[in-house]
Design a protein around this motif. Structure first.
Motif, PDB file in Angstrom:
ATOM      1  N   LEU A  16      91.509  81.240  10.390  1.00 54.80           N
ATOM      2  CA  LEU A  16      92.823  80.272   9.947  1.00 54.80           C
ATOM      3  C   LEU A  16      93.922  81.198   8.812  1.00 54.80           C
ATOM      4  CD1 LEU A  16      89.089  78.174   8.336  1.00 54.80           C
ATOM      5  CD2 LEU A  16      91.182  77.701   9.562  1.00 54.80           C
ATOM      6  N   ALA A  17      94.567  80.484   8.560  1.00 51.55           N
ATOM      7  CA  ALA A  17      95.754  80.837   7.959  1.00 51.55           C
ATOM      8  C   ALA A  17      95.815  79.604   6.887  1.00 51.55           C
ATOM      9  CB  ALA A  17      96.546  81.354   8.220  1.00 51.55           C
ATOM     10  N   ALA A  18      96.504  80.093   5.787  1.00 51.80           N
ATOM     11  CA  ALA A  18      97.042  79.426   4.482  1.00 51.80           C
ATOM     12  C   ALA A  18      98.075  79.424   3.435  1.00 51.80           C
ATOM     13  CB  ALA A  18      95.854  78.691   3.933  1.00 51.80           C
ATOM     14  N   GLY A  19      99.305  79.269   3.653  1.00 51.04           N
ATOM     15  CA  GLY A  19     100.581  79.869   3.902  1.00 51.04           C
ATOM     16  C   GLY A  19     101.886  78.387   2.374  1.00 51.04           C
ATOM     17  N   CYS A  20     102.283  79.154   1.271  1.00 56.16           N
ATOM     18  CA  CYS A  20     102.895  78.530   0.115  1.00 56.16           C
ATOM     19  C   CYS A  20     103.681  77.213   1.152  1.00 56.16           C
ATOM     20  CB  CYS A  20     103.555  78.856  -0.478  1.00 56.16           C
ATOM     21  SG  CYS A  20     102.596  79.744  -1.380  1.00 56.16           S
ATOM     22  N   GLY A  21     103.361  75.720   1.203  1.00 53.01           N
ATOM     23  CA  GLY A  21     104.367  74.473   1.749  1.00 53.01           C
ATOM     24  C   GLY A  21     104.039  74.693   3.452  1.00 53.01           C
ATOM     25  N   THR A  73      88.744  75.004   4.142  1.00 53.45           N
ATOM     26  CA  THR A  73      87.627  75.305   3.379  1.00 53.45           C
ATOM     27  C   THR A  73      86.689  75.089   4.945  1.00 53.45           C
ATOM     28  OG1 THR A  73      87.111  73.595   1.341  1.00 53.45           O
ATOM     29  CG2 THR A  73      85.197  73.975   2.017  1.00 53.45           C
ATOM     30  N   VAL A  74      85.612  76.673   5.033  1.00 54.57           N
ATOM     31  CA  VAL A  74      85.044  76.531   6.228  1.00 54.57           C
ATOM     32  C   VAL A  74      83.453  77.301   5.691  1.00 54.57           C
ATOM     33  CG1 VAL A  74      86.320  78.718   6.891  1.00 54.57           C
ATOM     34  CG2 VAL A  74      85.203  77.608   8.465  1.00 54.57           C
ATOM     35  N   SER A  75      82.497  76.524   7.051  1.00 57.52           N
ATOM     36  CA  SER A  75      81.042  76.862   7.107  1.00 57.52           C
ATOM     37  C   SER A  75      80.858  77.492   7.959  1.00 57.52           C
ATOM     38  CB  SER A  75      80.337  75.673   5.844  1.00 57.52           C
ATOM     39  OG  SER A  75      80.047  74.835   6.586  1.00 57.52           O
ATOM     40  N   ASP A  76      79.957  77.307   7.672  1.00 57.68           N
ATOM     41  CA  ASP A  76      78.319  77.602   9.112  1.00 57.68           C
ATOM     42  C   ASP A  76      78.747  75.802  10.203  1.00 57.68           C
ATOM     43  OD1 ASP A  76      77.334  76.601   7.638  1.00 57.68           O
ATOM     44  OD2 ASP A  76      75.079  78.002   8.188  1.00 57.68           O
ATOM     45  N   THR A  77      78.871  75.035   9.943  1.00 55.11           N
ATOM     46  CA  THR A  77      78.782  73.901  10.170  1.00 55.11           C
ATOM     47  C   THR A  77      80.021  72.895  10.438  1.00 55.11           C
ATOM     48  OG1 THR A  77      78.067  72.987   7.972  1.00 55.11           O
ATOM     49  CG2 THR A  77      76.341  73.849   9.157  1.00 55.11           C
ATOM     50  N   THR A  80      87.673  72.117   7.262  1.00 54.40           N
ATOM     51  CA  THR A  80      88.552  71.594   6.445  1.00 54.40           C
ATOM     52  C   THR A  80      89.663  71.593   6.458  1.00 54.40           C
ATOM     53  OG1 THR A  80      86.764  69.820   5.500  1.00 54.40           O
ATOM     54  CG2 THR A  80      88.671  69.428   4.644  1.00 54.40           C
ATOM     55  N   LEU A  81      90.787  71.044   6.764  1.00 49.35           N
ATOM     56  CA  LEU A  81      91.642  72.016   6.634  1.00 49.35           C
ATOM     57  C   LEU A  81      92.870  70.978   5.798  1.00 49.35           C
ATOM     58  CD1 LEU A  81      92.871  72.664  10.490  1.00 49.35           C
ATOM     59  CD2 LEU A  81      92.495  74.493   8.721  1.00 49.35           C
TER      60      LEU A  81
END
Length: 82
Positions: A16-21, A73-77, A80-81
């Motif tokens: 998973l990746a998240a960057g500004c903009g 947000t990522v969990s074992d179940t 959410t992006l």
């Protein structure tokens, strides 16, 4: 308290990746980005790099926010992006 989660481990060459903009997204990774001597981020401790921050909560999993409304947000179940 449960077992901490290692950040940066790519499972099945997917991360998973998240960057500004940019919205959070699944990305292909060629190899795991964590090694045996990688540090573990304990629960409820914020890791902040520039405007991006990540935190691990035992109940909800790993959350990262870029400061401009994007992240994941990522969990074992679930995941959410943003």
């Amino acid at each position: 308290m449960g077992r901490p989660i290692r950040i940066g481990i790519a499972l099945a060459a997917l991360g998973l990746a998240a960057g500004c903009g940019a919205e959070g997204a699944f990305v292909h990774t060629c190899s795991p980005t964590a090694s045996a001597d990688s540090n573990v981020l304990p629960y409820n401790v914020v890791l902040r790099i520039a405007q991006t921050q990540c935190v691990i909560h035992e109940q909800t999993g790993v959350s990262c926010d870029t400061g401009d409304g994007h992240g994941f947000t990522v969990s074992d179940t679930a995941y959410t992006l943003k």
